[in-house]
Design a protein around this motif. Structure first.
Motif, short mmCIF file in Angstrom:
data_model
loop_
_atom_site.label_atom_id
_atom_site.label_comp_id
_atom_site.label_asym_id
_atom_site.label_seq_id
_atom_site.Cartn_x
_atom_site.Cartn_y
_atom_site.Cartn_z
N VAL A 10 52.76 46.16 44.33
CA VAL A 10 51.94 45.87 43.16
C VAL A 10 51.12 44.29 43.56
N LYS A 11 49.88 44.50 43.26
CA LYS A 11 49.17 43.29 43.79
C LYS A 11 48.11 42.82 42.59
N ARG A 12 48.00 41.85 42.22
CA ARG A 12 46.80 41.43 41.41
C ARG A 12 45.39 41.47 41.94
N ASN A 66 44.59 42.60 36.14
CA ASN A 66 44.62 43.84 36.41
C ASN A 66 45.41 43.87 37.69
N TYR A 67 46.28 44.76 37.78
CA TYR A 67 47.06 45.05 39.06
C TYR A 67 46.82 46.28 39.47
N LEU A 111 54.32 49.17 38.04
CA LEU A 111 53.02 48.37 37.45
C LEU A 111 53.35 47.84 36.25
N ARG A 114 55.60 44.78 36.52
CA ARG A 114 54.74 43.66 36.48
C ARG A 114 54.03 43.05 35.45
N TRP A 118 54.40 39.42 33.86
CA TRP A 118 53.24 38.49 33.60
C TRP A 118 53.37 38.03 32.16
#
Length: 182
Positions: A10-12, A66-67, A111, A114, A118
């Motif tokens: 999972v990446k921003r 957003n991820y 997702l 994450r 956050w």
């Protein structure tokens, strides 16, 4: 016997990834048109500058994010989240979607996890989402992720005959509240 473990990342979103955001959003709107307020026709007519502006803002904002989810290196899902000035103690989870070929493999859970992390980093009290009452699979999924039904419902803005329910993930224990948000 051996086990194959799918690699999930999972990446921003990054400032230059408006094209990826557009691509995934349009796929989501085609796959699940009743799950989103926006429709495919409207979204597909937005300029690439529109998508770049969202990517740029959500890459660095402390109030919106957003991820992207990747399964075995392939872009497979997305989720958004935001905090409003009127409800600064709530993170709103939105725009959740996982590609059909990647479902039931952990991308969606990664997702959501994450976004929850956050929210914890932002020192808010809960994560909230709205889901169509007829989308039983999504409701079960959110229960599995630790969300609970709040008992609040509303008419879905894009489809007046549809009803959405609010679900929330509330943090247990005391969260240390900063005096200001960064």
């Amino acid at each position: 016997m051996f086990w194959i473990i799918a690699t999930i990342e999972v990446k921003r979103i990054q400032p230059h990834q408006g094209d990826l955001l557009r691509e995934l959003r349009l796929r989501a709107l085609q796959d699940a048109p009743d799950a989103f307020v926006e429709n495919y026709d409207t979204a597909s007519q937005q300029s690439i500058e529109h998508w770049q502006a969202i990517a740029s803002k959500h890459a660095t904002s402390h109030h919106a994010v957003n991820y992207f989810g990747f399964l075995k290196g392939e872009l497979s899902g997305m989720v958004g989240a935001y905090i409003t000035d009127s409800d600064p103690d709530i993170v709103n989870l939105c725009a959740m979607w996982v590609a059909p070929e990647a479902r039931h493999q952990g991308v969606g859970k990664a997702l959501v996890d994450r976004v929850v992390r956050w929210a914890q980093e932002a020192h808010v009290g809960k994560v909230r989402l709205w889901v169509n009452c007829e989308n039983i699979d999504a409701i079960k999924f959110y229960y599995h992720c630790g969300f609970k039904d709040t008992g609040i419902t509303t008419v879905f803005p894009a489809t007046p005959n549809a009803v959405e329910k609010e679900m929330a993930y509330e943090f247990s224990g005391n969260q240390t509240k900063p005096t200001t948000r960064a």
